[in-house]
Write an enzyme that holds these catalytic residues in place. Structure first.
Site, PDB file in Angstrom:
ATOM      1  N   ASP A  81      33.938  90.788  87.589  1.00  0.00           N
ATOM      2  CA  ASP A  81      33.306  91.776  86.744  1.00  0.00           C
ATOM      3  C   ASP A  81      31.905  91.872  87.206  1.00  0.00           C
ATOM      4  OD1 ASP A  81      35.402  92.346  84.865  1.00  0.00           O
ATOM      5  OD2 ASP A  81      34.851  90.495  83.584  1.00  0.00           O
ATOM      6  N   ARG A 137      21.536  89.640  69.506  1.00  0.00           N
ATOM      7  CA  ARG A 137      21.308  89.446  68.218  1.00  0.00           C
ATOM      8  C   ARG A 137      21.219  87.849  67.818  1.00  0.00           C
ATOM      9  NH1 ARG A 137      26.701  91.361  64.909  1.00  0.00           N
ATOM     10  NH2 ARG A 137      27.611  89.854  65.992  1.00  0.00           N
ATOM     11  N   LEU A 186      44.068  98.687  81.041  1.00  0.00           N
ATOM     12  CA  LEU A 186      44.165  99.886  81.984  1.00  0.00           C
ATOM     13  C   LEU A 186      44.407  99.447  83.403  1.00  0.00           C
ATOM     14  CD1 LEU A 186      41.147 101.760  80.663  1.00  0.00           C
ATOM     15  CD2 LEU A 186      43.388 102.655  80.452  1.00  0.00           C
ATOM     16  N   LYS A 242      40.307  84.336  79.579  1.00  0.00           N
ATOM     17  CA  LYS A 242      39.474  84.052  80.926  1.00  0.00           C
ATOM     18  C   LYS A 242      38.765  82.702  80.952  1.00  0.00           C
ATOM     19  CE  LYS A 242      38.049  88.704  81.401  1.00  0.00           C
ATOM     20  NZ  LYS A 242      36.844  89.905  81.459  1.00  0.00           N
ATOM     21  N   GLY A 251      30.596  87.472  76.758  1.00  0.00           N
ATOM     22  CA  GLY A 251      31.283  87.107  78.154  1.00  0.00           C
ATOM     23  C   GLY A 251      30.934  87.951  79.347  1.00  0.00           C
ATOM     24  N   ALA A 252      30.885  89.442  78.745  1.00  0.00           N
ATOM     25  CA  ALA A 252      30.366  90.411  79.930  1.00  0.00           C
ATOM     26  C   ALA A 252      28.843  90.135  80.472  1.00  0.00           C
ATOM     27  CB  ALA A 252      30.640  91.942  79.101  1.00  0.00           C
TER      28      ALA A 252
HETATM   29  P1  NAP Z   1      31.620  89.348  73.570  1.00  0.00           P
HETATM   30  O1  NAP Z   1      31.644  88.206  74.382  1.00  0.00           O
HETATM   31  O2  NAP Z   1      32.421  89.442  72.335  1.00  0.00           O
HETATM   32  O3  NAP Z   1      30.164  89.617  73.308  1.00  0.00           O
HETATM   33  C1  NAP Z   1      29.697  90.582  72.213  1.00  0.00           C
HETATM   34  C2  NAP Z   1      28.224  91.011  72.444  1.00  0.00           C
HETATM   35  O4  NAP Z   1      27.720  91.933  71.574  1.00  0.00           O
HETATM   36  C3  NAP Z   1      27.495  89.890  72.050  1.00  0.00           C
HETATM   37  O5  NAP Z   1      26.264  89.579  72.658  1.00  0.00           O
HETATM   38  C4  NAP Z   1      26.999  90.143  70.677  1.00  0.00           C
HETATM   39  O6  NAP Z   1      25.971  89.200  69.814  1.00  0.00           O
HETATM   40  C5  NAP Z   1      26.860  91.580  70.694  1.00  0.00           C
HETATM   41  N1  NAP Z   1      27.287  92.217  69.394  1.00  0.00           N
HETATM   42  C6  NAP Z   1      28.321  92.320  68.702  1.00  0.00           C
HETATM   43  N2  NAP Z   1      28.166  93.252  67.754  1.00  0.00           N
HETATM   44  C7  NAP Z   1      26.875  93.339  67.349  1.00  0.00           C
HETATM   45  C8  NAP Z   1      26.069  94.058  66.556  1.00  0.00           C
HETATM   46  N3  NAP Z   1      26.746  94.852  65.517  1.00  0.00           N
HETATM   47  N4  NAP Z   1      24.545  94.155  66.577  1.00  0.00           N
HETATM   48  C9  NAP Z   1      24.125  93.441  68.123  1.00  0.00           C
HETATM   49  N5  NAP Z   1      24.952  92.951  68.906  1.00  0.00           N
HETATM   50  C10 NAP Z   1      26.384  92.912  68.446  1.00  0.00           C
HETATM   51  O7  NAP Z   1      32.252  90.860  74.365  1.00  0.00           O
HETATM   52  P2  NAP Z   1      32.200  91.132  75.837  1.00  0.00           P
HETATM   53  O8  NAP Z   1      33.564  90.872  76.369  1.00  0.00           O
HETATM   54  O9  NAP Z   1      30.764  90.366  76.405  1.00  0.00           O
HETATM   55  O10 NAP Z   1      32.089  92.821  75.886  1.00  0.00           O
HETATM   56  C11 NAP Z   1      30.918  93.215  75.531  1.00  0.00           C
HETATM   57  C12 NAP Z   1      30.816  94.753  75.916  1.00  0.00           C
HETATM   58  O11 NAP Z   1      30.996  95.128  77.244  1.00  0.00           O
HETATM   59  C13 NAP Z   1      32.096  95.361  75.189  1.00  0.00           C
HETATM   60  O12 NAP Z   1      31.862  96.778  74.756  1.00  0.00           O
HETATM   61  C14 NAP Z   1      33.267  95.785  76.194  1.00  0.00           C
HETATM   62  O13 NAP Z   1      34.121  96.597  76.008  1.00  0.00           O
HETATM   63  C15 NAP Z   1      32.241  95.982  77.397  1.00  0.00           C
HETATM   64  N6  NAP Z   1      32.906  95.401  78.787  1.00  0.00           N
HETATM   65  C16 NAP Z   1      32.981  96.395  79.548  1.00  0.00           C
HETATM   66  C17 NAP Z   1      33.558  96.140  80.822  1.00  0.00           C
HETATM   67  C18 NAP Z   1      33.781  97.171  82.012  1.00  0.00           C
HETATM   68  O14 NAP Z   1      34.542  97.031  82.861  1.00  0.00           O
HETATM   69  N7  NAP Z   1      33.291  98.397  81.906  1.00  0.00           N
HETATM   70  C19 NAP Z   1      33.824  94.727  81.319  1.00  0.00           C
HETATM   71  C20 NAP Z   1      33.613  93.814  80.248  1.00  0.00           C
HETATM   72  C21 NAP Z   1      33.096  94.334  78.953  1.00  0.00           C
HETATM   73  P3  NAP Z   1      26.174  87.940  69.136  1.00  0.00           P
HETATM   74  O15 NAP Z   1      26.000  87.031  70.246  1.00  0.00           O
HETATM   75  O16 NAP Z   1      24.878  88.025  68.334  1.00  0.00           O
HETATM   76  O17 NAP Z   1      27.552  88.152  68.435  1.00  0.00           O
END
Ligand code: NAP
Length: 290
Positions: free
Chosen positions: A104, A154, A18, A68, A132-133
């Site tokens: 972020d 988790r 976006l 990143k 990462g977030a």
């Molecule tokens: P990431 O690095 O892949 O981390 C994913 C996280 O979710 C990890 O803590 C993972 O736990 C957990 N997770 C995944 N599936 C799960 C499940 N079934 N049950 C419990 N925990 C689970 O992803 P990320 O980049 O941090 O993004 C995380 C979220 O933030 C996403 O939804 C993304 O869209 C959102 N986000 C939003 C913004 C914004 O600007 N609004 C910016 C960045 C990210 P484990 O460590 O156990 O795998």
């Protein structure tokens, strides 16, 4: 008219980003001589892409998945946020130096303060997730003066590693880690002010919530980083329990605003860009339904 200067985003995949919509809306609204373009770049080509953008004198660009962290070795300087988060989502060329920043966390902070009316300073926070977030969120909450941050994930080892990293690098905040388990979190949540979901649970078609509804109450401010769907199950539960809620659209918007201002020195037209994002997301929902 002056030749437009280029801003960009590099990622793979990149087609659903976006960022071009946000930045080009801002550029047009302000009548600036810039253009923002998306480049699909494979990890193996990142070094060449960064060198090429520097040779072309490109003033600034964003990085998204999967670049990143990979970009760090190619930069000459990091801001405090980027260094502590260990990841860069925004690069600026100053003379011959490439500076890496991470907007972020500051984006989330701006969303909490401006759209949510809550300042994390002095607050007891629970952050769900350790990816990462979550890393950006926990670092920024600590820098913003949160009193306590409990990280629940988790994979609890990742939560513990993030807690020790932030405890070792930012003073004045109490950090702890737990598994992401509603029962284990019941007691800490009973005294928490701010709850932030930084897991991907509830994203897209996933109708799940990372927490049982009955651990939430009207003492909580609940923020979900997810913005698609605009209201996750967690936010619906929280609202029903009397909590104040905020989705992730503001974080997306303000991380872009911080990058744009850092590159151009111009104030970002937040409300115009918010409207463009909301229209775009609503049109996408309409398309998915038809
Ligand atoms: P990431 O690095 O892949 O981390 C994913 C996280 O979710 C990890 O803590 C993972 O736990 C957990 N997770 C995944 N599936 C799960 C499940 N079934 N049950 C419990 N925990 C689970 O992803 P990320 O980049 O941090 O993004 C995380 C979220 O933030 C996403 O939804 C993304 O869209 C959102 N986000 C939003 C913004 C914004 O600007 N609004 C910016 C960045 C990210 P484990 O460590 O156990 O795998």
């Amino acid at each position: 008219m002056a030749q437009p200067r280029v801003l960009a985003v590099l990622g793979q995949p990149i087609e659903h980003s976006l960022s071009p919509l946000m930045h080009n809306t801002a550029i047009q609204a302000l009548g600036l001589a810039y253009v923002y373009v998306a480049f699909e770049v494979a990890p193996a080509d990142l070094a060449e892409a960064v060198a090429g953008l520097r040779a072309l004198g490109v003033r600034g660009y964003n990085l998204t998945i999967p670049h990143k962290e990979r970009v760090l070795p190619y930069l000459q300087e990091l801001t405090e946020e980027a260094r502590l988060i260990g990841a860069v989502n925004t690069v600026r060329l100053d003379g011959q130096r490439l500076i890496g920043h991470n907007t972020d966390g500051v984006g989330l902070l701006a969303a909490l303060r401006r759209d949510g009316g809550i300042d994390p300073a002095g607050k007891r926070c629970v952050v769900l997730g350790a990816g990462g977030a979550a890393r950006a969120v926990v670092v920024q909450l600590a820098l913003a003066g949160a009193a306590e941050i409990l990280i629940a994930n988790r994979t609890p080892e990742r939560a513990a590693a993030l807690a020790s990293h932030v405890a070792a690098n930012v003073g004045g905040v109490a950090l702890a880690a737990l598994p992401l388990d509603g029962e284990r979190l019941r007691q800490p949540l009973a005294r928490a002010d701010l709850v932030i979901n930084a897991t991907s649970v509830g994203m897209g078609d996933d109708a799940a919530s990372p927490l049982p509804a009955d651990v939430l109450s009207d003492r909580h401010f609940v923020c979900d980083l997810i913005y698609r769907p605009p209201q996750t199950r967690l936010l619906r539960q929280a609202r029903q329990r009397g909590a104040r809620v905020l989705n992730g659209l503001g974080m997306l918007l303000y991380q872009g605003a911080a990058a744009f201002q850092w590159w151009t020195g111009e104030p970002f037209p937040v409300e115009q860009v918010r409207r463009a994002l909301l229209e775009h997301l609503a049109a996408g929902d309409e398309e998915a339904r038809s």
